[in-house]
Design a protein around this motif. Structure first.
Motif, PDB file in Angstrom:
ATOM      1  N   SER A  31     -91.890 -28.263 -55.469  1.00 12.01           N
ATOM      2  CA  SER A  31     -92.337 -27.476 -56.376  1.00 12.01           C
ATOM      3  C   SER A  31     -92.240 -25.942 -55.844  1.00 12.01           C
ATOM      4  O   SER A  31     -92.191 -25.828 -54.601  1.00 12.01           O
ATOM      5  CB  SER A  31     -93.913 -28.012 -56.398  1.00 12.01           C
ATOM      6  N   PRO A  32     -92.883 -25.111 -56.562  1.00 15.44           N
ATOM      7  CA  PRO A  32     -92.792 -23.638 -56.012  1.00 15.44           C
ATOM      8  C   PRO A  32     -93.791 -23.649 -54.643  1.00 15.44           C
ATOM      9  O   PRO A  32     -94.964 -23.952 -54.801  1.00 15.44           O
ATOM     10  CB  PRO A  32     -93.508 -22.768 -57.131  1.00 15.44           C
ATOM     11  N   GLY A  33     -93.349 -22.800 -53.788  1.00 16.74           N
ATOM     12  CA  GLY A  33     -94.173 -22.460 -52.574  1.00 16.74           C
ATOM     13  C   GLY A  33     -94.092 -23.975 -51.683  1.00 16.74           C
ATOM     14  O   GLY A  33     -95.065 -23.593 -50.621  1.00 16.74           O
ATOM     15  N   ASP A  59     -83.448 -18.860 -58.919  1.00  8.93           N
ATOM     16  CA  ASP A  59     -84.811 -18.412 -59.038  1.00  8.93           C
ATOM     17  C   ASP A  59     -84.651 -18.147 -60.467  1.00  8.93           C
ATOM     18  O   ASP A  59     -83.478 -17.633 -60.928  1.00  8.93           O
ATOM     19  CB  ASP A  59     -85.177 -17.459 -58.241  1.00  8.93           C
ATOM     20  N   LEU A  60     -85.916 -18.208 -61.108  1.00 17.60           N
ATOM     21  CA  LEU A  60     -85.872 -17.468 -62.567  1.00 17.60           C
ATOM     22  C   LEU A  60     -85.648 -15.703 -62.573  1.00 17.60           C
ATOM     23  O   LEU A  60     -85.110 -15.366 -63.277  1.00 17.60           O
ATOM     24  CB  LEU A  60     -87.417 -17.700 -63.186  1.00 17.60           C
ATOM     25  N   ALA A  61     -86.179 -15.343 -61.295  1.00 16.35           N
ATOM     26  CA  ALA A  61     -86.248 -13.940 -61.229  1.00 16.35           C
ATOM     27  C   ALA A  61     -86.375 -13.458 -59.539  1.00 16.35           C
ATOM     28  O   ALA A  61     -86.806 -14.399 -58.711  1.00 16.35           O
ATOM     29  CB  ALA A  61     -87.399 -13.280 -61.913  1.00 16.35           C
ATOM     30  N   ASP A  65     -85.446 -14.821 -52.378  1.00 18.20           N
ATOM     31  CA  ASP A  65     -85.064 -15.926 -51.503  1.00 18.20           C
ATOM     32  C   ASP A  65     -83.926 -15.775 -50.831  1.00 18.20           C
ATOM     33  O   ASP A  65     -83.712 -15.780 -49.526  1.00 18.20           O
ATOM     34  CB  ASP A  65     -85.056 -17.409 -52.301  1.00 18.20           C
ATOM     35  N   CYS A  85     -85.028 -23.579 -65.997  1.00 19.51           N
ATOM     36  CA  CYS A  85     -86.045 -24.085 -65.047  1.00 19.51           C
ATOM     37  C   CYS A  85     -85.175 -24.796 -63.998  1.00 19.51           C
ATOM     38  O   CYS A  85     -86.086 -25.813 -63.308  1.00 19.51           O
ATOM     39  CB  CYS A  85     -87.089 -24.921 -65.900  1.00 19.51           C
ATOM     40  N   VAL A 112     -84.477 -24.071 -58.087  1.00 15.20           N
ATOM     41  CA  VAL A 112     -85.588 -23.541 -58.872  1.00 15.20           C
ATOM     42  C   VAL A 112     -86.749 -24.360 -58.381  1.00 15.20           C
ATOM     43  O   VAL A 112     -86.698 -25.624 -58.385  1.00 15.20           O
ATOM     44  CB  VAL A 112     -85.598 -23.278 -60.280  1.00 15.20           C
ATOM     45  N   GLY A 113     -87.861 -23.934 -58.036  1.00 16.02           N
ATOM     46  CA  GLY A 113     -89.082 -24.303 -57.725  1.00 16.02           C
ATOM     47  C   GLY A 113     -89.501 -25.205 -58.878  1.00 16.02           C
ATOM     48  O   GLY A 113     -90.250 -24.435 -59.864  1.00 16.02           O
ATOM     49  N   ASN A 114     -89.610 -26.514 -58.866  1.00 15.50           N
ATOM     50  CA  ASN A 114     -89.632 -27.323 -60.157  1.00 15.50           C
ATOM     51  C   ASN A 114     -89.724 -28.872 -59.594  1.00 15.50           C
ATOM     52  O   ASN A 114     -88.538 -29.238 -59.098  1.00 15.50           O
ATOM     53  CB  ASN A 114     -88.721 -27.022 -61.126  1.00 15.50           C
ATOM     54  N   VAL A 116     -89.803 -31.325 -61.700  1.00 16.72           N
ATOM     55  CA  VAL A 116     -89.377 -32.132 -62.962  1.00 16.72           C
ATOM     56  C   VAL A 116     -88.035 -31.948 -63.217  1.00 16.72           C
ATOM     57  O   VAL A 116     -87.269 -33.067 -62.772  1.00 16.72           O
ATOM     58  CB  VAL A 116     -90.307 -31.836 -63.963  1.00 16.72           C
ATOM     59  N   THR A 135    -100.071 -29.215 -48.093  1.00 20.18           N
ATOM     60  CA  THR A 135    -100.893 -28.588 -48.744  1.00 20.18           C
ATOM     61  C   THR A 135    -100.961 -28.886 -50.439  1.00 20.18           C
ATOM     62  O   THR A 135    -102.115 -28.515 -50.906  1.00 20.18           O
ATOM     63  CB  THR A 135    -101.084 -27.043 -48.616  1.00 20.18           C
ATOM     64  N   GLU A 136    -100.302 -29.383 -50.970  1.00 20.11           N
ATOM     65  CA  GLU A 136    -100.124 -30.071 -52.162  1.00 20.11           C
ATOM     66  C   GLU A 136    -100.803 -31.305 -52.479  1.00 20.11           C
ATOM     67  O   GLU A 136    -100.950 -31.852 -53.605  1.00 20.11           O
ATOM     68  CB  GLU A 136     -98.473 -30.379 -52.466  1.00 20.11           C
TER      69      GLU A 136
ATOM     70  N   PRO B  32     -97.217 -27.819 -59.076  1.00 17.76           N
ATOM     71  CA  PRO B  32     -97.874 -29.046 -58.466  1.00 17.76           C
ATOM     72  C   PRO B  32     -98.612 -28.773 -57.376  1.00 17.76           C
ATOM     73  O   PRO B  32     -98.207 -28.104 -56.479  1.00 17.76           O
ATOM     74  CB  PRO B  32     -96.859 -29.931 -58.439  1.00 17.76           C
ATOM     75  N   GLY B  33     -99.935 -29.267 -57.476  1.00 14.56           N
ATOM     76  CA  GLY B  33    -100.793 -29.097 -56.039  1.00 14.56           C
ATOM     77  C   GLY B  33    -101.221 -27.680 -55.861  1.00 14.56           C
ATOM     78  O   GLY B  33    -101.890 -27.514 -54.810  1.00 14.56           O
ATOM     79  N   VAL B 116     -92.907 -23.132 -64.889  1.00 14.62           N
ATOM     80  CA  VAL B 116     -91.812 -22.608 -65.850  1.00 14.62           C
ATOM     81  C   VAL B 116     -91.746 -22.940 -67.226  1.00 14.62           C
ATOM     82  O   VAL B 116     -92.645 -22.215 -68.130  1.00 14.62           O
ATOM     83  CB  VAL B 116     -90.401 -23.071 -65.315  1.00 14.62           C
ATOM     84  N   GLU B 136     -99.098 -21.067 -51.227  1.00 15.91           N
ATOM     85  CA  GLU B 136     -97.838 -21.069 -51.894  1.00 15.91           C
ATOM     86  C   GLU B 136     -97.169 -19.897 -51.608  1.00 15.91           C
ATOM     87  O   GLU B 136     -95.873 -19.419 -52.145  1.00 15.91           O
ATOM     88  CB  GLU B 136     -97.820 -21.227 -53.579  1.00 15.91           C
ATOM     89  N   LYS B 140     -95.246 -15.541 -55.939  1.00 17.07           N
ATOM     90  CA  LYS B 140     -94.759 -16.555 -57.111  1.00 17.07           C
ATOM     91  C   LYS B 140     -95.000 -15.738 -58.433  1.00 17.07           C
ATOM     92  O   LYS B 140     -94.211 -15.924 -59.081  1.00 17.07           O
ATOM     93  CB  LYS B 140     -96.000 -17.589 -56.937  1.00 17.07           C
ATOM     94  N   LYS B 143     -91.457 -14.078 -58.992  1.00 20.53           N
ATOM     95  CA  LYS B 143     -90.645 -15.444 -59.017  1.00 20.53           C
ATOM     96  C   LYS B 143     -90.733 -16.051 -60.218  1.00 20.53           C
ATOM     97  O   LYS B 143     -89.828 -16.537 -60.874  1.00 20.53           O
ATOM     98  CB  LYS B 143     -90.356 -15.924 -57.898  1.00 20.53           C
ATOM     99  N   TYR B 144     -92.015 -16.357 -60.891  1.00 22.34           N
ATOM    100  CA  TYR B 144     -92.233 -16.922 -62.092  1.00 22.34           C
ATOM    101  C   TYR B 144     -92.822 -15.991 -62.910  1.00 22.34           C
ATOM    102  O   TYR B 144     -94.024 -16.353 -63.578  1.00 22.34           O
ATOM    103  CB  TYR B 144     -92.880 -18.123 -61.893  1.00 22.34           C
ATOM    104  N   LYS B 158    -107.748 -22.199 -53.344  1.00 21.08           N
ATOM    105  CA  LYS B 158    -107.791 -22.418 -51.976  1.00 21.08           C
ATOM    106  C   LYS B 158    -107.962 -21.386 -51.050  1.00 21.08           C
ATOM    107  O   LYS B 158    -107.402 -21.065 -50.103  1.00 21.08           O
ATOM    108  CB  LYS B 158    -106.497 -23.201 -51.741  1.00 21.08           C
TER     109      LYS B 158
END
Ligand SMILES: Nc1nc2c(ncn2[C@@H]2O[C@H](COP(=O)(O)OP(=O)(O)OP(=O)(O)O)[C@@H](O)[C@H]2O)c(=O)[nH]1
Ligand SMILES: Nc1nc2c(ncn2[C@@H]2O[C@H](COP(=O)(O)OP(=O)(O)OP(=O)(O)O)[C@@H](O)[C@H]2O)c(=O)[nH]1
Ligand SMILES: [Mg+2]
Ligand SMILES: [Mg+2]
Ligand SMILES: [Zn+2]
Ligand SMILES: [Zn+2]
Lengths: 211, 211
Positions: A31-33, A59-61, A65, A85, A112-114, A116, A135-136, B32-33, B116, B136, B140, B143-144, B158
């Motif tokens: 996931s992102p982050g 990345d989307l944008a 990174d 995504c 990409v942070g995802n 799914v 942390t998630e 997520p998280g 996303v 995170e 972010k 980037k998103y 948090k």
């Protein structure tokens, strides 16, 4: 459906190209982050003196990174997907156009942070790594099972924060085992370096296997 | 494209239904998280004595989040999406079948953990909330960007961990402003309760506005 089929065909071609050129390819999802970039930057820094290594990051944008990974002093390319995504084999293939694969030992791909969509898109890699951070929470594998059971190994990141967030390591391992029995799990901190030796040892053994 | 068009049509119908029945609807997105469930559980607990409130939560798998939200002692429904990485208006509409909207003051919807895809799917809500946690990182929003500029307000969660992760609050605010100028931002900790009063005050003012 056609998109997925097209991707599979292209990914298979890529996989063969990588194998023929002797390039070990690993992809990283989370996931992102969760700490993919930090983890990769550390990994690249440790391996660059022994291997000809490069990285692609999607990345989307922004090229944030890629800029961070470039601090490891290896060639890095940013793939900006816009609204898409997940990375696809076509994007990887396009990005490799001006690199000579025969000149490379390894290629690392940060997705990409995802948690799914990337699970549906083969990129031709030899190793799929899924990351989750302390942390998630402990139940992400149960809640996002496909990304875990389509990966080869898991990495629990930010172990240095485990105590501060009262992370239940046992529960996290149980969640992973529930969706992907016998999956190998690494516990690391990109910040302190904890667990990195074990991870690098595993990775280098994979390079040899791949040859 | 047809999927999106169909969703927009259905979402508009839902929006009208909600307005006619006097139900204030808010949706929550984040990776997520990031703490959506914890934040919602706290919010629901605080509001349940004054308002007739319910919640819907979407996940690929498990009813874990619905079980947690139910601890607030309000009616909660879990939507299990299977492989779909975002909630859609149809899913919301289907879930509401056995609730009488005229009997409700508010409905909170927790989306699938994803920074996303949810941005493309209107759910008929009056308020869209995007969350990001101190753990995170600060970039972010950059980037998103779409998930941030399609939301109405942002919540940094948090906050109790801000120091432990050396969170740069100023940088986080700058990132948000860069993609969505003048966006209202709340800083909270679901763990300590920090910032919850300000958030609840804002929310209740929104209920009134909506009437
Ligand atoms: N304490 C601690 N923080 C970490 C660690 N790894 C990453 N972080 C922090 O976590 C935040 C996110 O890290 P990233 O490396 O950007 O995460 P990412 O998975 O690449 O994020 P995306 O590419 O946006 O999906 C940053 O603020 C990092 O400094 C770690 O091992 N320990
Ligand atoms: N320290 C601290 N931890 C928190 C806070 N809010 C949530 N957490 C923890 O963060 C982890 C994830 O929280 P969740 O509420 O499950 O996050 P989520 O956004 O609902 O996750 P998904 O539904 O899977 O997308 C859990 O271990 C929580 O206990 C907070 O304010 N402070
Ligand atoms: Mg990254
Ligand atoms: Mg949740
Ligand atoms: Zn997707
Ligand atoms: Zn999607």
């Amino acid at each position: 459906q056609n998109v997925l089929k097209h991707n599979d065909v292209l990914a298979r071609e890529l996989r063969i190209r990588f194998q023929k050129a002797g390039v070990f390819v690993a992809s990283f999802v989370s996931s992102p982050g969760s700490g993919k970039t930090a983890f990769l930057e550390k990994t690249l820094t440790k391996l660059r003196s022994q291997y000809r290594i490069t990285a692609l990051v999607g990345d989307l944008a922004t090229a944030n990174d890629a800029a961070r990974l470039a601090r490891a002093e290896v060639p890095v390319k940013q793939i900006v997907t816009g609204t898409i995504c997940h990375l696809e084999a076509q994007m990887v293939s396009d990005s490799l156009q001006d690199w000579d694969l025969n000149e490379l030992d390894c290629l690392f791909i940060e997705n990409v942070g995802n948690l799914v969509c990337p699970s549906s898109y083969d990129l031709g890699e030899a190793l799929r790594v899924v990351l989750m951070s302390t942390t998630e929470g402990e139940d992400k594998p149960l809640k996002y099972p496909t990304i875990f059971n389509t990966a080869d190994v898991a990495v629990i990141t930010k172990m240095d924060l485990a105590e501060a967030v009262e992370f239940d390591l046992k529960a996290a391992h149980a969640s992973i085992q529930a969706v992907r029995p016998a999956m190998q799990v690494f516990e690391v901190s990109s910040k302190t370096g904890e667990g990195m030796d074990k991870w690098l040892e595993f990775l280098q053994a994979k390079f040899v296997d791949g040859q």
